[in-house]
Design a protein around this motif. Structure first.
Motif, PDB file in Angstrom:
ATOM      1  N   PHE A  82       0.833  -1.195   0.000  1.00 41.54           N
ATOM      2  CA  PHE A  82       0.000   0.000   0.000  1.00 41.54           C
ATOM      3  C   PHE A  82       0.872   1.250   0.000  1.00 41.54           C
ATOM      4  N   ASN A  84       0.519   5.020   0.851  1.00 43.43           N
ATOM      5  CA  ASN A  84      -0.382   5.937   1.563  1.00 43.43           C
ATOM      6  C   ASN A  84      -1.781   5.334   1.726  1.00 43.43           C
ATOM      7  N   GLY A  85      -1.832   4.031   1.931  1.00 41.41           N
ATOM      8  CA  GLY A  85      -3.110   3.366   2.160  1.00 41.41           C
ATOM      9  C   GLY A  85      -3.794   2.833   0.922  1.00 41.41           C
ATOM     10  N   ASP A  86      -3.300   3.187  -0.263  1.00 41.10           N
ATOM     11  CA  ASP A  86      -3.884   2.700  -1.515  1.00 41.10           C
ATOM     12  C   ASP A  86      -3.049   1.547  -2.060  1.00 41.10           C
ATOM     13  N   GLU A  87      -3.722   0.452  -2.404  1.00 42.88           N
ATOM     14  CA  GLU A  87      -2.996  -0.731  -2.866  1.00 42.88           C
ATOM     15  C   GLU A  87      -2.311  -0.467  -4.200  1.00 42.88           C
ATOM     16  N   ASP A 100       5.785  10.223   0.831  1.00 43.79           N
ATOM     17  CA  ASP A 100       4.947   9.041   0.630  1.00 43.79           C
ATOM     18  C   ASP A 100       5.484   7.860   1.429  1.00 43.79           C
TER      19      ASP A 100
END
Length: 282
Positions: A82, A84-87, A100
């Motif tokens: 991930f 910043n939390g996005d896959e 980041d």
């Protein structure tokens, strides 16, 4: 110049390139990426020089914070990661911006994963390589809090390049081998074992060697210490089968009964404890 910080180190995390060449006579191992196929794939996807250094990890990836823009790619063992939390996808380059954070999880299959970055990581060159190997380099592993330099990438032109992730789901992995120098010392029945048997990866597996569970009883004569290479399979007097890997010693005193091909070294590096394999004599 950019910099990346390891917020957490992951497991067996190091810097590796293609390794050191020409120093075996001084007892210096080749080192380099355990799975050179996956390492090369990272640099190809980024358009890097073929020997650009990558981060290598085993089983569990690190958490990385970037302090300058660049382009990154993940290859090797399949992980969930991930930004910043996005896959993010495996084998597909993506941009990182200032501050980041890339969090790389556990390997779902396989052992070794790679983080490639545009133009490579810039750790010191030692004997022509950035590959970690103590005592040739100051350390063998990256630790939490370690910082690594890289060149800032100011312009990012996405090409949407990607490569499908190879999978190691087969119950039995075929490993291509060549006859070793001492192969003909084996009896006909011992050779038959290699042609017909399945072997199992033991819990002894690292950058130096992989030991197999099954033993091969033998009464082979002792031999003088002789050159060995990554991929050499030695047979000990106790019957242990030991597959030498990238950080292995450059000489050994056990019979060298088989030699893995380069592609087989990469393949066996990704096999976990308990995985079964079958040797295919080339």
């Amino acid at each position: 110049m950019g910099e990346v910080k390891l917020l957490t180190s992951g497991f067996r995390t190091s810097i590796q390139d293609q390794g050191r060449f020409g120093f075996a006579k001084f007892g210096v191992p080749r080192s380099g990426a355990m799975d050179l196929d996956s390492y090369n794939r990272a640099n190809l996807l980024l358009g890097n020089d073929e020997n650009s250094a990558c981060i290598e990890f085993a089983f569990q990836g690190p958490v990385l914070q970037f302090f300058e823009e660049s382009v990154v790619v993940l290859t090797g063992a399949n992980v969930i990661a991930f930004l910043n939390g996005d896959e993010v996808e495996m084998c597909s380059p993506f941009k990182v911006n200032v501050n980041d954070v890339l969090k790389i999880g556990m390997c779902k299959n396989g052992v070794y994963g790679y983080v490639g970055i545009m133009k490579g990581f810039l750790t010191p060159l030692v004997l022509g390589s950035r590959s970690f190997y103590s005592p040739v380099t100051d350390t063998s592993l990256l630790k939490s809090g370690s910082k690594i330099s890289y060149k800032k990438k100011e312009v990012f032109t996405p090409k949407f390049s990607s490569i499908s992730v190879s999978k190691l789901h087969e119950k039995l992995i075929k490993i291509e081998v060549l006859k070793g120098t001492e192969f003909e010392l084996l009896s006909r029945s011992q050779k038959e074992v290699f042609y017909t048997s399945n072997f199992t990866i033991s819990n002894t597996l690292n950058r130096m060697a992989i030991r197999l569970v099954e033993k091969l009883e033998n009464q082979l004569p002792s031999m003088l210490t002789s050159p060995v290479l990554p991929g050499t399979i030695q047979l000990t007097p106790a019957g242990d089968l030991v597959i030498l890997m990238r950080d292995a010693q450059t000489t050994g005193g056990y019979p060298r009964i088989l030699q893995l091909t380069e592609s087989s070294i990469n393949k066996i590096a990704q096999l976990r404890m308990g995985k079964q394999l079958k040797f295919i004599l080339s």
